[in-house]
Design an enzyme around this catalytic site. Structure first.
Site, PDB file in Angstrom:
ATOM      1  N   THR A 129       0.747  -1.234   0.145  1.00  0.00           N
ATOM      2  CA  THR A 129      -0.051  -0.047   0.022  1.00  0.00           C
ATOM      3  C   THR A 129       0.880   1.338  -0.144  1.00  0.00           C
ATOM      4  OG1 THR A 129      -1.769  -1.202   1.019  1.00  0.00           O
ATOM      5  CG2 THR A 129      -2.011   1.110   1.161  1.00  0.00           C
ATOM      6  N   ASN A 219      -9.866   1.375   2.060  1.00  0.00           N
ATOM      7  CA  ASN A 219      -9.639   1.210   3.560  1.00  0.00           C
ATOM      8  C   ASN A 219     -10.235   2.612   4.379  1.00  0.00           C
ATOM      9  OD1 ASN A 219      -8.647  -1.184   3.626  1.00  0.00           O
ATOM     10  ND2 ASN A 219      -6.514  -0.522   3.777  1.00  0.00           N
ATOM     11  N   CYS A 271      -3.224  -1.690   9.305  1.00  0.00           N
ATOM     12  CA  CYS A 271      -3.633  -1.086   8.212  1.00  0.00           C
ATOM     13  C   CYS A 271      -4.405   0.206   8.215  1.00  0.00           C
ATOM     14  CB  CYS A 271      -4.360  -2.215   7.312  1.00  0.00           C
ATOM     15  SG  CYS A 271      -3.227  -3.258   6.425  1.00  0.00           S
ATOM     16  N   LYS A 274      -3.018   3.680   9.804  1.00  0.00           N
ATOM     17  CA  LYS A 274      -1.804   4.077   9.123  1.00  0.00           C
ATOM     18  C   LYS A 274      -2.237   4.586   7.647  1.00  0.00           C
ATOM     19  CE  LYS A 274       0.132   0.619   6.686  1.00  0.00           C
ATOM     20  NZ  LYS A 274       0.639   0.616   5.141  1.00  0.00           N
ATOM     21  N   ARG A 342      -0.691  -4.838  16.546  1.00  0.00           N
ATOM     22  CA  ARG A 342      -0.328  -3.410  16.018  1.00  0.00           C
ATOM     23  C   ARG A 342      -1.316  -2.410  16.474  1.00  0.00           C
ATOM     24  NH1 ARG A 342       2.120  -4.407  10.233  1.00  0.00           N
ATOM     25  NH2 ARG A 342       0.431  -6.256  10.353  1.00  0.00           N
TER      26      ARG A 342
HETATM   27  C1  UDX Z   1      -8.143  -4.325   6.605  1.00  0.00           C
HETATM   28  C2  UDX Z   1      -9.225  -4.192   5.395  1.00  0.00           C
HETATM   29  O1  UDX Z   1     -10.339  -5.052   5.656  1.00  0.00           O
HETATM   30  C3  UDX Z   1      -8.455  -5.045   4.100  1.00  0.00           C
HETATM   31  O2  UDX Z   1      -9.132  -5.284   3.050  1.00  0.00           O
HETATM   32  C4  UDX Z   1      -7.173  -4.595   3.798  1.00  0.00           C
HETATM   33  O3  UDX Z   1      -6.284  -5.241   2.821  1.00  0.00           O
HETATM   34  C5  UDX Z   1      -6.011  -4.502   5.217  1.00  0.00           C
HETATM   35  O4  UDX Z   1      -7.001  -3.704   6.187  1.00  0.00           O
HETATM   36  P1  UDX Z   1      -7.570  -5.912   8.427  1.00  0.00           P
HETATM   37  O5  UDX Z   1      -6.600  -4.918   9.109  1.00  0.00           O
HETATM   38  O6  UDX Z   1      -7.104  -7.279   8.566  1.00  0.00           O
HETATM   39  O7  UDX Z   1      -8.109  -5.419   6.983  1.00  0.00           O
HETATM   40  O8  UDX Z   1      -8.861  -5.685   9.631  1.00  0.00           O
HETATM   41  P2  UDX Z   1     -10.389  -5.444   9.336  1.00  0.00           P
HETATM   42  O9  UDX Z   1     -11.115  -6.798   9.326  1.00  0.00           O
HETATM   43  O10 UDX Z   1     -10.667  -4.581   8.318  1.00  0.00           O
HETATM   44  O11 UDX Z   1     -10.670  -4.885  10.730  1.00  0.00           O
HETATM   45  C6  UDX Z   1     -10.105  -3.713  10.937  1.00  0.00           C
HETATM   46  C7  UDX Z   1     -10.471  -3.065  12.385  1.00  0.00           C
HETATM   47  O12 UDX Z   1     -11.788  -2.568  12.410  1.00  0.00           O
HETATM   48  C8  UDX Z   1     -10.266  -4.191  13.364  1.00  0.00           C
HETATM   49  O13 UDX Z   1      -9.639  -3.575  14.897  1.00  0.00           O
HETATM   50  C9  UDX Z   1     -11.739  -4.534  13.899  1.00  0.00           C
HETATM   51  O14 UDX Z   1     -11.955  -4.963  15.126  1.00  0.00           O
HETATM   52  C10 UDX Z   1     -12.465  -3.046  13.661  1.00  0.00           C
HETATM   53  N1  UDX Z   1     -13.848  -3.225  13.262  1.00  0.00           N
HETATM   54  C11 UDX Z   1     -14.220  -3.905  12.164  1.00  0.00           C
HETATM   55  C12 UDX Z   1     -14.842  -2.623  14.032  1.00  0.00           C
HETATM   56  O15 UDX Z   1     -14.581  -1.909  15.000  1.00  0.00           O
HETATM   57  N2  UDX Z   1     -16.239  -2.754  13.550  1.00  0.00           N
HETATM   58  C13 UDX Z   1     -16.491  -3.476  12.401  1.00  0.00           C
HETATM   59  O16 UDX Z   1     -17.809  -3.330  12.319  1.00  0.00           O
HETATM   60  C14 UDX Z   1     -15.743  -4.175  11.653  1.00  0.00           C
END
Ligand code: UDX
Length: 447
Positions: A129, A219, A271, A274, A342
């Site tokens: 990214t 994102n 992700c 940042k 992280r």
């Molecule tokens: C994210 C993107 O979803 C993904 O497409 C990209 O490639 C990388 O970043 P990820 O970091 O693995 O993926 O986590 P994700 O499932 O998106 O959750 C991110 C955060 O949001 C988590 O801390 C989760 O607990 C929080 N979250 C998610 C909420 O607080 N509420 C929600 O409804 C969904």
């Protein structure tokens, strides 16, 4: 003959991508600059917790009994340059220290190391990214450094995998986005992704800047959805509404959708936080900062949730100080099915309470080792029941299935006070209340 593929950087993204490429039938060579990682991967071990990844690796890593032998690892750039028709760059781009902008040094170093070894036609594919405009700059640098000159070409192919679902997201992507500048590059990438495309994954062809922007805007949208529902939770809290019902009800509108509307202590991980900051920084450089000022608010709503969880805990304990209070924290990872801590909201809340004098004990099914490294001064327990023993309050901060399956009656015997605060709105309040617990969550009615 089948394409030969290399994968540079073997973190969450690279290790999964390498294993997936082998699964699709290609010969794959993975490279990392960290010797310990390469040694582990050669033995078929994964340096982090990611469901299904170890099995997939072991299915293909050369030297493992019964494997296809299609996947190998090295630290030798010359070998990588010599081997690959297509080189995927999967190194990370963390936030710069003390700045919003992203740190491109690992990406730059990967290109500087690889390019001098490209003696024949090669396609280098960026997956990291990056700030929009990077691909344009890196394409020029590639031609400059590669002995192959113009035959060393760049494409940009952002990755959307989620931790915890990385294997499935990589083998069955919901879309494949490729930014290319030639038919040759398009053709090669269509060959790489022939299997998922045949299975129905949409293949979206773009220019470089759009490919880079798709990732950061996706994102940003997800972060916005989460902060939106968390803002609604704040209003529900003030107005005695129920944010979980509200999310369910607005989610029935297909234009809004049900997903990513779980209110709680907000987003974290390597992700979303940042990426939205780097996006704001880059927009500023481009003179488009006004377009993204809303992301500042998204970020601040998100960070505020952590503080509000701390205040909810303080209030539940009768107000005043945390001194002498025993606080059990269930969850350390930034989300379930991951050992990644992280920028974890759970650990942040645990840390804040600890720094204010609370006696905090943390348990997480997979994130313990990483949490201990990041926050060695917190106390850790080997199970949920041990963590809650003697607790004045229990905080549910990462929504692991294991925590949803806990028996509130059994836990109730171990605590000092049956008081649970659900920072993820993932437990069933009725079940806990029936077992004599006081259940509280942000944006939900108290009884
Ligand atoms: C994210 C993107 O979803 C993904 O497409 C990209 O490639 C990388 O970043 P990820 O970091 O693995 O993926 O986590 P994700 O499932 O998106 O959750 C991110 C955060 O949001 C988590 O801390 C989760 O607990 C929080 N979250 C998610 C909420 O607080 N509420 C929600 O409804 C969904």
């Amino acid at each position: 003959m089948a394409l030969k593929i290399t994968v540079i950087g073997t973190g969450y993204l690279g290790a999964t991508h390498a294993a997936a490429m082998a699964e699709l039938g290609f010969e794959v060579l993975g490279l990392d600059v960290v010797p310990e990682k390469i040694e582990m991967l050669k033995r078929g071990e994964v340096p982090m917790y990611e469901p299904g990844l170890e099995e997939l690796l072991r299915k293909h890593v050369a030297g493992i009994e019964g494997s296809s032998g299609r996947l190998r690892f090295t630290m030798d750039w010359a070998e990588v340059g010599e081997f690959g028709d297509v080189h995927f760059v999967c190194v990370n781009t963390p936030q710069k220290h003390g700045e919003y902008a992203c740190d491109m040094s690992y990406v730059d170093a990967a290109f500087e190391s690889l390019a001098p070894h490209l003696h024949g036609p090669a396609l280098v594919v960026g997956k990291s990214t990056v700030p929009v405009g990077s691909a344009d700059r890196l394409a020029a640098r590639l031609v400059e450094l590669a002995p192959a000159g113009e035959d060393a070409e760049l494409a940009w192919n952002p990755e959307f995998l989620r931790e915890g679902f990385a294997v499935n997201d990589t083998l069955h992507p919901d879309r494949i986005v490729v930014g290319v500048r030639s038919e040759r590059a398009e053709k090669l990438l269509r060959e790489v992704y022939a299997t998922p495309v045949t299975a129905g994954s949409p293949f979206v062809l773009t220019d470089f800047p759009t490919a880079e922007l798709v990732k950061t805007s996706a994102n940003s949208f997800l972060a916005t959805k989460i902060s939106f529902i968390n803002a609604m939770a704040e209003v529900c809290e003030a107005a005695d509404g129920d944010v979980v019902k509200l999310a369910e009800a607005i989610g029935h509108d297909e234009r809004i959708g049900k997903k990513f509307l779980r209110a709680g202590i907000g987003f974290g991980g390597g992700c979303l936080p940042k990426d939205i900051r780097a996006f704001m920084a880059r927009a500023g450089e481009l003179g488009a900062d006004q377009a993204l000022t809303f992301l500042r608010e998204i970020d601040s709503i998100n960070m505020r949730q952590r503080g509000q969880m701390v205040e909810l805990a303080r209030e539940a304990l009768g107000g005043g100080s945390f001194l002498g209070k025993r606080v059990a924290v269930l969850g350390a990872a930034f989300k379930p099915d991951s050992d990644d801590v992280r920028d974890s909201p759970a650990l942040n809340v645990a840390g804040q309470i600890h720094l204010q004098g609370g006696q905090v004990t943390v348990y997480d099914p997979k994130g313990m080792a990483n949490a201990r490294r990041l926050f060695p001064t917190l106390a850790y327990a080997d199970s949920a029941i041990e963590a809650v023993r003697g607790a004045d309050v229990v905080l549910h901060l990462t929504e692991w299935r294991e925590f949803r399956e806990l028996d509130p009656a059994v836990l109730g015997e171990a605590v000092t006070t049956r008081l649970i605060l659900d920072g993820r709105n993932a437990l069933d309040p009725e079940v806990w209340r029936r077992a004599g617990w006081t259940y509280r969550a942000m944006g939900r009615p108290t009884a």
